[in-house]
Every structure is written in structure tokens, then in C-alpha cells.
Scaffold this motif. Structure first.
Motif, mmCIF file in Angstrom:
data_model
loop_
_atom_site.group_PDB
_atom_site.id
_atom_site.type_symbol
_atom_site.label_atom_id
_atom_site.label_comp_id
_atom_site.label_asym_id
_atom_site.label_seq_id
_atom_site.Cartn_x
_atom_site.Cartn_y
_atom_site.Cartn_z
ATOM 1 N N VAL A 19 -5.066 4.588 -2.407
ATOM 2 C CA VAL A 19 -5.073 3.194 -1.969
ATOM 3 C C VAL A 19 -6.038 3.040 -0.795
ATOM 4 C CG1 VAL A 19 -3.674 1.248 -1.208
ATOM 5 C CG2 VAL A 19 -2.689 2.971 -2.745
ATOM 6 N N HIS A 57 -1.356 6.260 -6.591
ATOM 7 C CA HIS A 57 -2.732 5.787 -6.535
ATOM 8 C C HIS A 57 -3.365 6.204 -5.207
ATOM 9 C CE1 HIS A 57 -2.543 3.125 -10.062
ATOM 10 N NE2 HIS A 57 -1.323 2.812 -9.669
ATOM 11 N N CYS A 117 -7.634 0.337 1.885
ATOM 12 C CA CYS A 117 -7.376 -0.960 2.510
ATOM 13 C C CYS A 117 -8.386 -1.199 3.632
ATOM 14 C CB CYS A 117 -5.962 -1.019 3.079
ATOM 15 S SG CYS A 117 -4.644 -0.746 1.887
ATOM 16 N N ALA A 158 0.830 -1.211 0.000
ATOM 17 C CA ALA A 158 0.000 0.000 0.000
ATOM 18 C C ALA A 158 0.859 1.253 0.000
ATOM 19 C CB ALA A 158 -0.931 -0.011 1.213
#
Length: 292
Positions: free
Chosen positions: A58, A56, A60, A49
Motif C-alpha cells: 500500500v 497488498h 499513500c 491502508a
């Protein structure tokens, strides 16, 4: 103190009636959702990550029933079906402002990602699955003495009651077994992260069992219906897998190809927890997929 992904903000996002997910979000750019496996939490993606966050956004989450996410009581197999969990993921992305996103999942998260790709193809631009087979194929290839590696699948498939009692009697021994047996690089899961995984699993025995029980019931039904209807994963798909064929005697690439015409399948030389054992390999593979 519970470990965190440095630079990521923590959120709690409602995704369904009575269900909110704990999620870590970082970076900026095109969105990528990363789904963890068993017996882990979103922390398994901490290295990958951080790498992807350079270009990006990201996302999670802890899956429904895991980590710090909500753990609704299972009214039946559908509560923890991969269909319900995939809908959670799509709702999470939308709540964060993303109608379309790339999706990667490991182990249980890979099954959720697979189901999301079939049920929500307009939302998933690229799909990656790490060290897992689709549910229907997994049950088809598990046979004979080599199936002993998957003893937990059969244990948690049993009706409610006995599996929960057995696992709750020694949760650290049960969940710790997999952290040890499936890990080729002991240093990949440091003590603080291991402790966080065990703490999270200890508090989630009923919901983890319900997740696995769904994979022996309703998830198979959904896969069979899709196979009969000829539904396929039409987006680019990347699969990273250990050499399961050598151990269990089947063609993993061929099984995946039947679901994913635009498949890139790679056999990797590391253990099950590849995002922690070799994060550079995994991050590179994901970047190659997202660039396609």
C-alpha cells in the motif's frame, strides 16, 4: 507529534523536476496507491491502508502541493493540472518498482486518479474514485442556489492574488469549515489528525489554490478533449458516492457511466470523509474491486 500510519515506512521520492513526494508505504503483495482529498493528507487513509496492507503493498503519498510533498510555484495552470499530478503518481509507483498498480482516490485525489486512468491506462489495473465527479461534469452540474455548497470552487478559481490573501488571512477557519461541514461523524477525525490537516493546509495555501484553479481551466480542457476523442476508462472502475443527486438534482451514476463502461457505482450512507467515517465499508469495496 504528527500522527503516522502504524507499520508504514516514510519515504521521500523524486517524481519530476524539482518535485519529490512524501509517501508512506506498508504491507506486501500486489501494489495499491491511495490518493487523499481536500483538506487532508495521506493520513486520511490510515485505517483503510492498515487493512489493505494485510495482502497488498500500500502506497499513500501526499499529492504535489499538499502535506509534506514539494509545493512548486505555479508557473501557470499546468503546474497543478491533474495531468501533471497523475504523472507524479505513475512516476512514484515506478520508482518503487511497480509498472502496473491499482489506484484509488478520494475527492481531489479522485480527480488525479481519473486523469491517471485516462492518460496511463497501461499502468492502472483497477480504479476507484470516492465522492467526486469528473471535472467537466462537476462544473456542468453546479448551478443555482444548491451550488453554494461548492463556493470554494469558485473562490479558488479566481486569478492569482485575492483567493490566496483571503484564505491565508484565516486558514484554520477556512479549512476547518470543510472538516466540520462535510463530516457526518465528528469522532472520525480525532484532534491530533485534525491538527495535522490544518498545519499542512496552513503551509500550503498557494499550492492548494493552484490545484483548484487548474480544475477551472486546464483540467476542463483536458476532459473536453478526451470526451471529443471518445477516450474512456477501460479498466474496472468502482465509485463510492454520497447521494449527490438528491441534493443537486443529477444522475451521478449516469455521469460516471459515460466515462467508465466497466463501472460499479454505489451510493453510501456516510459523509464526505468516508474512508475515515466508515473505513470497513471502503476497504471492503476496494477489495471487491481489486479481486475483479
Amino acid at each position: 507529534m504528527t500522527p503516522v500510519i502504524p507499520g508504514f515506512a516514510r519515504h521521500r521520492v523524486p517524481v519530476a523536476d524539482g518535485v519529490a513526494l512524501n509517501v508512506a508505504v506498508g504491507g506486501s503483495g500486489s501494489p495499491v496507491v491511495l490518493l487523499h482529498g481536500f483538506p487532508q493528507t495521506h493520513l486520511m487513509w490510515r485505517h483503510v491502508a492498515a487493512d489493505l496492507a494485510a495482502d497488498h503493498t500500500v502506497i499513500c503519498p501526499d499529492l504535489r502541493g499538499y502535506g509534506a510533498s514539494d509545493k512548486p510555484a505555479a508557473a501557470g495552470p499546468a503546474t497543478y493540472s491533474k495531468r501533471a499530478m497523475a504523472a507524479d503518481v505513475v512516476a512514484l509507483a515506478r520508482a518503487l518498482g511497480h509498472e502496473r498498480f491499482a489506484l484509488a482516490g478520494h475527492d481531489r485525489g479522485g480527480l488525479v486518479a481519473f486523469r491517471a486512468g485516462l492518460d496511463h491506462p497501461a499502468a492502472i489495473s483497477h480504479l476507484a474514485c470516492l465522492d467526486v465527479l469528473p471535472t467537466l461534469d462537476m462544473w456542468d452540474v453546479m448551478r443555482g442556489p444548491t451550488a453554494a455548497v461548492g463556493f470554494h470552487l469558485y473562490l479558488m478559481a479566481q486569478p492569482p492574488g485575492l483567493p490566496e490573501r483571503m484564505i491565508a488571512a484565516a486558514p484554520d477557519a477556512f479549512f476547518g469549515h470543510f472538516l466540520d461541514a462535510w463530516n457526518h461523524s465528528p469522532d472520525a477525525v480525532p484532534p491530533a489528525v485534525r491538527a495535522a490537516y490544518l498545519d499542512a493546509c496552513r503551509a500550503a495555501v498557494p499550492s492548494i489554490v493552484a490545484d483548484y484553479r487548474a480544475s477551472a481551466t486546464v483540467d476542463i480542457d483536458h476532459d473536453r478533449a478526451d470526451r471529443a476523442a471518445g477516450r474512456l476508462l477501460r479498466m474496472p472502475v468502482r465509485v463510492l458516492q454520497q447521494d449527490w443527486g438528491a441534493a443537486l438534482g443529477y444522475d451521478a451514476r449516469g455521469l460516471w457511466r459515460a466515462w467508465a463502461p466497466a463501472l460499479t457505482h454505489t451510493t453510501v450512507d456516510c459523509g464526505h470523509f468516508m474512508a475515515e467515517e466508515d473505513p470497513r465499508l471502503v476497504a471492503t469495496a476496494l477489495r471487491e474491486l481489486f479481486a475483479g
